[in-house]
Design an enzyme around this catalytic site. Structure first.
Site, PDB file in Angstrom:
ATOM      1  N   GLU A  59       0.813  -1.224   0.000  1.00 58.83           N
ATOM      2  CA  GLU A  59       0.000   0.000   0.000  1.00 58.83           C
ATOM      3  C   GLU A  59       0.845   1.271   0.000  1.00 58.83           C
ATOM      4  OE1 GLU A  59      -0.551  -2.617   1.887  1.00 58.83           O
ATOM      5  OE2 GLU A  59      -2.671  -3.209   1.749  1.00 58.83           O
ATOM      6  N   PHE A 121     -11.049  -7.239  14.242  1.00 58.72           N
ATOM      7  CA  PHE A 121      -9.993  -7.706  13.340  1.00 58.72           C
ATOM      8  C   PHE A 121      -9.683  -6.641  12.287  1.00 58.72           C
ATOM      9  CE2 PHE A 121      -8.751 -10.037   9.419  1.00 58.72           C
ATOM     10  CZ  PHE A 121      -7.494 -10.437   9.866  1.00 58.72           C
ATOM     11  N   GLN A 122      -8.416  -6.341  12.134  1.00 55.96           N
ATOM     12  CA  GLN A 122      -7.919  -5.344  11.190  1.00 55.96           C
ATOM     13  C   GLN A 122      -8.529  -3.957  11.417  1.00 55.96           C
ATOM     14  OE1 GLN A 122      -8.056  -6.959   7.144  1.00 55.96           O
ATOM     15  NE2 GLN A 122      -5.993  -7.771   7.447  1.00 55.96           N
ATOM     16  N   LYS A 171     -17.419  -0.487   6.689  1.00 53.35           N
ATOM     17  CA  LYS A 171     -17.914  -1.493   5.766  1.00 53.35           C
ATOM     18  C   LYS A 171     -19.437  -1.413   5.636  1.00 53.35           C
ATOM     19  CE  LYS A 171     -17.091  -6.296   4.488  1.00 53.35           C
ATOM     20  NZ  LYS A 171     -16.454  -7.572   4.856  1.00 53.35           N
ATOM     21  N   MET A 488      24.503   8.528   0.593  1.00 44.68           N
ATOM     22  CA  MET A 488      24.478   9.788   1.322  1.00 44.68           C
ATOM     23  C   MET A 488      24.864   9.563   2.787  1.00 44.68           C
ATOM     24  SD  MET A 488      24.163  12.970   0.827  1.00 44.68           S
ATOM     25  CE  MET A 488      23.068  13.647  -0.419  1.00 44.68           C
TER      26      MET A 488
END
Lengths: 586, 215
Positions: A59, A121-122, A171, A488
């Site tokens: 993501e 959950f999640q 949802k 760097m």
């Protein structure tokens, strides 16, 4: 069920369908995302709408793609993720867009409203997490609130100083139905934004300062392109004969080949530019925010100069540098107001003085060194530019860099003539940005040549998106600047930590084999003479291409300003280059 | 030094967090913060007192206005304003108190002097209610403590501020009756096209005091 035309009549849709219908109405044609449990209703409805979905591999990539899409095209980039880990993976990408004021809209799924706050959950409090790194965010729990939230998000993302907006949709809101009418969901007018009045005393003060200045410099920032004020800045600089220095994100907003262009300022800017800023008696800051990378030590910054700050965000005024006149507003409008009030000037003495002061600073440049058989990153970048220039593709090339040495070399050795031709993470300095952002840029501008220039370290952070390149059939060319170090970091350890190369040597896979495993052609290149041919081959192939440029291991970016040092206290490339001596030994 | 800001914000969940989070991010301590309804529907009024650098006011105000949920911000430090606090105070007044059975009447006298009111009387305690400036409240606390009484509880609202006079913020009049962002499609919003306001004396949130600030 038939899809309603945008703006035409009211239809009853599920929340998921409303998401797509609203995006379609906002003109969205591409979305970058990754499905998951809490956003499945939205993905289920995708097939009914003419929007292309680019499946990412992580993501973070989706957020960077939306970001690269927005930077390359000027349109709002849109990304999607599920709840929980999907949403948290977006965070780095959102922060990157926030720090560089890039308009993106992120849509995340959320657990059902009845279990919100129950550690389902999640479930993660993504509106809480992203509160300080978004311009605004929404938690939507009802289908009827979806369209207004999305439309307002687009308005917020683009108006004033742009930035990322996140919409978290539960949802159950996606699953329930509501009547939908695109036009009815329009947000009310944007909040009154602080703007300059044409008769403001600030305008008069600014004109007086410009009028009396003998050594003025324009500091060109990202705001020029954000505002679409490129033509106004050119007209202003030409009318007043004022030289223009750029920030990293300002590169391209003023043509590099323009006689008034000085080049990049700041930590790795050109020495004559920084000296000129220290000598200037007037700085005109156009859409830039006096970041610490461009000012050096503030106590010694441009002490002889009066400062005029043209800025759309009032909270930037006097944040780092105290200014004498603040012109709060959209740069294009401010310059349109200012320019007719200023008589033309023809004195070019100041520009000539700056150009005369370049001296050996330009000559000692690495591209002018005799070919010693070794390949330098500067060669690669310079040759990519030369090749595009020779092919007449200069205006149609977008370079997307990662973060580190190669990023600074890109800024120094690739001459950007056009706006939006450089996509780079300036403010947050996000390693791993290049490849996904290039996917976004190529998706937005399929007819342009898009080059990824990335270090061996940063490229490995998001290398999984190679798969996305192939799945989406994007002809992106990738130049990995491979020096076996986090370059760097190594340079700083060399300069400030007695060469204690702690955790900076990095092992890489065979990038060409990695590319081949994805079905992407690639080549190792270690000699300068091979660079241009390879670049041409990749550019004309119409296929993605990956090059592993094996460059000098311990090269440094010069000039540089040590942290805490003043802008004029630059460290130059050592006169007797130890790298060259090593090369001759072999 | 102490800065006092009055912010009109949308009355929605999470708005307080946004404001509080802003101060956290700027690493500025909030001394007091009061929130309540304002004269406008669906709009809360916050008075925020914070301890910050003398010249931080402009940036705080501009940053507050940057929050999408903020309708207006005013800084009342430099202007004549009425600043008040409400305080509830519970004092132990029983047979063991310093003045025994005279304790209650002494507390009543003190309350009178400070124009505090007695709002609860229990066998062991008295509750006082008082409004006023912070220093007045602190004065009452000090006098009661010095008289040997034990203060059991103090609850203070924090400061509320309002400019004196007819001001009522030019911004509000410039805004007129701004419609709510409820997305119901009535296009009052179009009347608020910003450039229509160019003739006004001052534009909403044109930060005219910018040049008074020093870094």
């Amino acid at each position: 069920m038939s899809r309603p035309e945008s703006g035409a009549g009211t239809t009853v849709l599920t929340g998921a369908e409303i998401v797509w219908a609203t995006l379609e109405g906002e003109g969205v044609r591409e979305v970058f995302g990754y499905p998951g449990g809490a956003i499945l209703p939205i993905y289920d409805a995708l097939r009914k709408f003419p929007i292309r979905h680019v499946l990412v591999r992580h993501e973070q990539g989706a957020a960077h793609m939306a970001d690269g899409y927005a930077r390359a095209s000027g349109r709002v980039g849109v990304c999607m993720a599920t709840s929980g880990p999907g949403a948290t993976n977006l965070v780095t990408g959102i922060a990157t867009a926030m720090l560089d004021s890039v308009p993106i809209v992120c849509i995340t799924g959320q657990v059902s409203s009845k279990v919100l706050g129950s550690d389902a959950f999640q479930e993660v409090d993504i509106t809480g997490i992203t509160l300080p790194i978004t311009k605004h965010n929404f938690l939507v729990t009802r289908a009827e609130d979806i369209a207004p939230a999305i439309r307002q998000a687009f308005q917020i993302a683009t108006c004033g100083r742009p930035g990322p907006v996140l919409i978290d949709i539960t949802k159950d809101a996606q699953q329930s139905t509501a009547s939908f009418e695109f036009a009815a969901a329009a947000p009310c007018a944007a909040r009154p934004h602080p703007m300059l009045r044409a008769d403001s005393s600030s305008i008069r003060e600014a004109i007086a300062l410009i009028h009396s200045a003998e050594r003025p410099i324009v500091l060109a920032g990202h705001g020029i392109t954000q505002s679409g004020a490129e033509a106004q800045v050119i007209a202003f600089a030409e009318s007043q004969q004022i030289p223009v220095a750029s920030t990293l994100l300002g590169l391209g907003s003023f043509p590099a080949a323009h006689p008034l262009n000085l080049g990049m300022m700041g930590m790795h800017g050109e020495s004559w530019v920084n000296h000129a800023i220290q000598e200037a008696d007037l700085l005109l800051a156009f859409g830039m925010r006096f970041d610490d990378r461009v000012t050096g030590n503030l106590a010694h910054y441009a002490q002889n100069a009066k400062k005029i700050h043209v800025e759309i965000d009032p909270s930037e005024i006097n944040k780092n540098v105290r200014v004498d006149v603040a012109l709060i507003g959209d740069l294009r409008g401010v310059l349109d107001t200012l320019l007719p009030l200023l008589p033309k000037r023809t004195d070019t003495g100041w520009l000539r003085k700056i150009n005369a002061s370049k001296g050996t600073a330009a000559v000692r440049d690495i591209i002018n060194l005799p070919d010693n058989g070794h390949l330098y990153a500067a060669h690669v970048i310079h040759d990519i530019w030369r090749e595009a220039q020779a092919a007449g593709r200069e205006q149609d090339t977008i370079i997307v860099t990662d973060v580190g040495q190669h990023q600074m070399w890109e800024a120094q050795y690739f001459k950007h003539e056009t706006p939006r031709s450089l996509v780079t993470s300036g403010g947050l300095g996000t390693m791993g940005f290049a490849l996904p952002a290039a996917i976004g840029a190529k998706t937005a501008c399929p007819h342009k040549d898009v080059w990824v220039i990335a270090g061996d370290g940063g490229f490995q952070m998001t290398a999984a998106e190679l798969s996305t390149v192939v799945q989406e059939k994007l002809a992106i060319n990738i130049a990995i600047i491979n020096n076996g170090y986090l370059g760097m970091v190594r340079q700083w350890q060399e300069t400030f930590y007695e060469k204690n190369y702690s955790a900076s040597p990095i092992l890489s896979p065979d990038f060409v084999k990695l590319a081949e495993a994805h079905g992407i052609a690639g080549a190792h290149i270690a000699k300068r003479k091979d660079v241009t041919l390879a670049v041409t081959k990749a550019r004309t192939s119409g296929q993605p291409f990956l090059f592993n440029f094996q460059v000098e291991k311990e090269d440094g970016v010069y000039p540089m300003i040590a942290p805490g040092a003043a802008l004029h206290e630059m460290v130059h490339r050592p006169e007797r280059d130890p790298l060259l001596e090593t090369a001759e030994d072999e | 030094m102490l800065h006092t800001f009055v912010a009109l914000v949308e009355d929605k969940p999470g708005v307080l967090t946004r404001v509080a989070s802003l101060f956290r991010r700027l690493n500025i301590n909030i001394v007091s913060l009061t929130v309540g309804e304002s004269e406008r529907p669906d709009t809360s009024r916050m008075t925020i007192v914070c301890d910050a650098h003398e010249h931080a006011a402009h940036r705080i105000r501009a940053s507050l206005y940057k929050l999408e949920t903020t309708v207006h911000v005013d800084e009342v430090d430099r202007s004549a304003a009425v600043v008040r606090e409400l305080c509830l105070m519970k004092i132990a007044v029983g047979p063991d108190s310093p003045n025994g059975s005279h304790s209650r009447s002494q507390i009543f006298e003190l309350a009178n002097v400070f124009r505090a009111r007695v709002v609860d009387l229990a066998p062991e305690s008295i509750m006082l209610e008082m409004t006023g400036s912070s220093s007045k409240i602190e004065g009452l606390v000090q006098v009661i403590t010095e008289s040997g009484y034990t203060i059991l509880e103090v609850s203070r609202t924090g400061r509320m501020a309002m400019r004196r006079g007819h001001h009522t913020s030019r911004v509000l009049s410039a805004l007129g009756s701004r419609p709510k962002a409820d997305g119901n499609g009535d296009n009052h919003g179009s009347k608020l096209d910003f450039h229509d306001n160019l003739g006004d004396e001052i534009l909403p949130n044109e930060f005219e005091n910018v040049h008074e600030e020093e870094i």
